[in-house]
Design a protein around this motif. Sequence first.
Motif, PDB file in Angstrom:
ATOM      1  N   ALA A  83       0.830  -1.207   0.000  1.00  0.00           N
ATOM      2  CA  ALA A  83       0.000   0.000   0.000  1.00  0.00           C
ATOM      3  C   ALA A  83       0.865   1.258   0.000  1.00  0.00           C
ATOM      4  CB  ALA A  83      -0.923  -0.009   1.217  1.00  0.00           C
ATOM      5  N   GLU A  84       1.964   1.246   0.735  1.00  0.00           N
ATOM      6  CA  GLU A  84       2.853   2.396   0.769  1.00  0.00           C
ATOM      7  C   GLU A  84       3.535   2.601  -0.583  1.00  0.00           C
ATOM      8  OE1 GLU A  84       6.648   3.940   3.353  1.00  0.00           O
ATOM      9  OE2 GLU A  84       5.095   2.773   4.365  1.00  0.00           O
ATOM     10  N   ALA A  85       3.930   1.519  -1.224  1.00  0.00           N
ATOM     11  CA  ALA A  85       4.551   1.627  -2.548  1.00  0.00           C
ATOM     12  C   ALA A  85       3.560   2.183  -3.572  1.00  0.00           C
ATOM     13  CB  ALA A  85       5.069   0.263  -2.997  1.00  0.00           C
ATOM     14  N   GLU A  86       2.327   1.748  -3.496  1.00  0.00           N
ATOM     15  CA  GLU A  86       1.308   2.264  -4.419  1.00  0.00           C
ATOM     16  C   GLU A  86       1.030   3.744  -4.154  1.00  0.00           C
ATOM     17  OE1 GLU A  86      -1.976  -0.394  -3.929  1.00  0.00           O
ATOM     18  OE2 GLU A  86      -0.978  -2.013  -5.017  1.00  0.00           O
ATOM     19  N   ALA A  87       1.042   4.143  -2.887  1.00  0.00           N
ATOM     20  CA  ALA A  87       0.840   5.549  -2.551  1.00  0.00           C
ATOM     21  C   ALA A  87       2.016   6.387  -3.052  1.00  0.00           C
ATOM     22  CB  ALA A  87       0.683   5.712  -1.039  1.00  0.00           C
ATOM     23  N   SER A  94       7.426   9.089  -6.951  1.00  0.00           N
ATOM     24  CA  SER A  94       8.359   8.244  -7.704  1.00  0.00           C
ATOM     25  C   SER A  94       8.870   8.959  -8.949  1.00  0.00           C
ATOM     26  CB  SER A  94       7.697   6.921  -8.081  1.00  0.00           C
ATOM     27  OG  SER A  94       6.607   7.152  -8.951  1.00  0.00           O
ATOM     28  N   GLN A  95       7.988   9.725  -9.600  1.00  0.00           N
ATOM     29  CA  GLN A  95       8.440  10.471 -10.776  1.00  0.00           C
ATOM     30  C   GLN A  95       9.446  11.551 -10.377  1.00  0.00           C
ATOM     31  OE1 GLN A  95       5.163   9.913 -10.237  1.00  0.00           O
ATOM     32  NE2 GLN A  95       4.587   8.611 -11.946  1.00  0.00           N
ATOM     33  N   MET A  96       9.241  12.150  -9.215  1.00  0.00           N
ATOM     34  CA  MET A  96      10.170  13.181  -8.767  1.00  0.00           C
ATOM     35  C   MET A  96      11.505  12.566  -8.349  1.00  0.00           C
ATOM     36  SD  MET A  96       7.831  15.864  -6.729  1.00  0.00           S
ATOM     37  CE  MET A  96       8.847  17.250  -7.156  1.00  0.00           C
ATOM     38  N   ALA A  97      11.454  11.453  -7.664  1.00  0.00           N
ATOM     39  CA  ALA A  97      12.682  10.838  -7.158  1.00  0.00           C
ATOM     40  C   ALA A  97      13.504  10.216  -8.270  1.00  0.00           C
ATOM     41  CB  ALA A  97      12.343   9.790  -6.101  1.00  0.00           C
ATOM     42  N   TYR A  98      12.857   9.609  -9.251  1.00  0.00           N
ATOM     43  CA  TYR A  98      13.579   8.882 -10.284  1.00  0.00           C
ATOM     44  C   TYR A  98      13.470   9.530 -11.651  1.00  0.00           C
ATOM     45  CZ  TYR A  98      13.644   5.463  -6.594  1.00  0.00           C
ATOM     46  OH  TYR A  98      13.831   4.855  -5.397  1.00  0.00           O
ATOM     47  N   GLY A  99      13.012  10.765 -11.706  1.00  0.00           N
ATOM     48  CA  GLY A  99      12.899  11.466 -12.977  1.00  0.00           C
ATOM     49  C   GLY A  99      14.242  11.991 -13.451  1.00  0.00           C
ATOM     50  N   GLU A 100      14.250  12.496 -14.673  1.00  0.00           N
ATOM     51  CA  GLU A 100      15.487  13.014 -15.243  1.00  0.00           C
ATOM     52  C   GLU A 100      15.821  14.404 -14.705  1.00  0.00           C
ATOM     53  OE1 GLU A 100      15.428  12.825 -19.473  1.00  0.00           O
ATOM     54  OE2 GLU A 100      14.914  10.719 -19.496  1.00  0.00           O
ATOM     55  N   VAL A 101      14.820  15.155 -14.308  1.00  0.00           N
ATOM     56  CA  VAL A 101      15.045  16.509 -13.803  1.00  0.00           C
ATOM     57  C   VAL A 101      15.259  16.431 -12.291  1.00  0.00           C
ATOM     58  CG1 VAL A 101      14.027  18.800 -13.570  1.00  0.00           C
ATOM     59  CG2 VAL A 101      13.573  17.423 -15.606  1.00  0.00           C
ATOM     60  N   PRO A 102      16.330  17.040 -11.776  1.00  0.00           N
ATOM     61  CA  PRO A 102      16.529  17.029 -10.325  1.00  0.00           C
ATOM     62  C   PRO A 102      15.414  17.799  -9.623  1.00  0.00           C
ATOM     63  CG  PRO A 102      18.281  18.258 -11.435  1.00  0.00           C
ATOM     64  CD  PRO A 102      17.384  17.727 -12.483  1.00  0.00           C
ATOM     65  N   PHE A 103      14.988  17.297  -8.495  1.00  0.00           N
ATOM     66  CA  PHE A 103      13.879  17.940  -7.790  1.00  0.00           C
ATOM     67  C   PHE A 103      14.388  18.763  -6.624  1.00  0.00           C
ATOM     68  CE2 PHE A 103      14.449  13.768  -5.935  1.00  0.00           C
ATOM     69  CZ  PHE A 103      14.361  13.998  -4.584  1.00  0.00           C
ATOM     70  N   ARG A 112       3.653  19.486  -2.653  1.00  0.00           N
ATOM     71  CA  ARG A 112       2.334  18.933  -3.021  1.00  0.00           C
ATOM     72  C   ARG A 112       2.402  17.415  -3.131  1.00  0.00           C
ATOM     73  NH1 ARG A 112       2.227  23.394  -6.502  1.00  0.00           N
ATOM     74  NH2 ARG A 112       2.921  22.083  -8.231  1.00  0.00           N
ATOM     75  N   ALA A 113       3.439  16.924  -3.768  1.00  0.00           N
ATOM     76  CA  ALA A 113       3.578  15.468  -3.918  1.00  0.00           C
ATOM     77  C   ALA A 113       3.769  14.804  -2.562  1.00  0.00           C
ATOM     78  CB  ALA A 113       4.753  15.146  -4.843  1.00  0.00           C
ATOM     79  N   GLN A 114       4.525  15.439  -1.690  1.00  0.00           N
ATOM     80  CA  GLN A 114       4.741  14.878  -0.360  1.00  0.00           C
ATOM     81  C   GLN A 114       3.448  14.857   0.449  1.00  0.00           C
ATOM     82  OE1 GLN A 114       7.555  16.974   2.117  1.00  0.00           O
ATOM     83  NE2 GLN A 114       8.176  15.059   3.105  1.00  0.00           N
ATOM     84  N   GLN A 115       2.669  15.930   0.362  1.00  0.00           N
ATOM     85  CA  GLN A 115       1.386  15.963   1.074  1.00  0.00           C
ATOM     86  C   GLN A 115       0.452  14.889   0.528  1.00  0.00           C
ATOM     87  OE1 GLN A 115       0.127  19.999   0.598  1.00  0.00           O
ATOM     88  NE2 GLN A 115       1.315  20.737   2.359  1.00  0.00           N
ATOM     89  N   ALA A 116       0.431  14.739  -0.793  1.00  0.00           N
ATOM     90  CA  ALA A 116      -0.411  13.704  -1.391  1.00  0.00           C
ATOM     91  C   ALA A 116       0.057  12.322  -0.950  1.00  0.00           C
ATOM     92  CB  ALA A 116      -0.368  13.814  -2.917  1.00  0.00           C
ATOM     93  N   PHE A 117       1.347  12.116  -0.901  1.00  0.00           N
ATOM     94  CA  PHE A 117       1.880  10.823  -0.467  1.00  0.00           C
ATOM     95  C   PHE A 117       1.513  10.543   0.984  1.00  0.00           C
ATOM     96  CE2 PHE A 117       5.505   8.638   1.643  1.00  0.00           C
ATOM     97  CZ  PHE A 117       5.250   7.366   1.160  1.00  0.00           C
TER      98      PHE A 117
END
Length: 131
Positions: A83-87, A94-103, A112-117
């Motif tokens: 459930a945590e992985a799906e969240a 996951s897109q922010m952590a493993y994306g091509e653009v540094p976050f 926003r992504a952290q609050q949603a997570f």
Amino acid sequence: MRIARTPFALIALAMAAVSSPALAGNYAEGDPRPAATASQLSRADVAHETRDWMATAPATGYPEGEARATVTVSRKTRAQVQAEAEAWVASGMSQMAYGEVPFDTAGPAYRRAQQAFNSLRANSTAAASGQ
């Protein structure tokens, strides 16, 4: 043609004879095995010195400042981990952590992504633990 090969063969033979001592090398010089050294302290003295040092050793770099701290591992069920992985994926972390653009962890998109997570994780973990 045979006469032209003879000087080259002689030159090659002479060069091999001259360079053979250099190829032999000194094997003890570059030996990677550690050499045993004689210690002036007995095993008991070394153990005593180590215990004394450990009593006053700095705690810098250790968790919570304790040199012998153990890591605590939370116990989660497979459903809670799933459930945590799906969240994580659904929130966009996951897109922010493993994306091509540094976050930027201080940026509004990351917040926003952290609050949603956090909200998805709280809901899904509660649902998974209730199963």
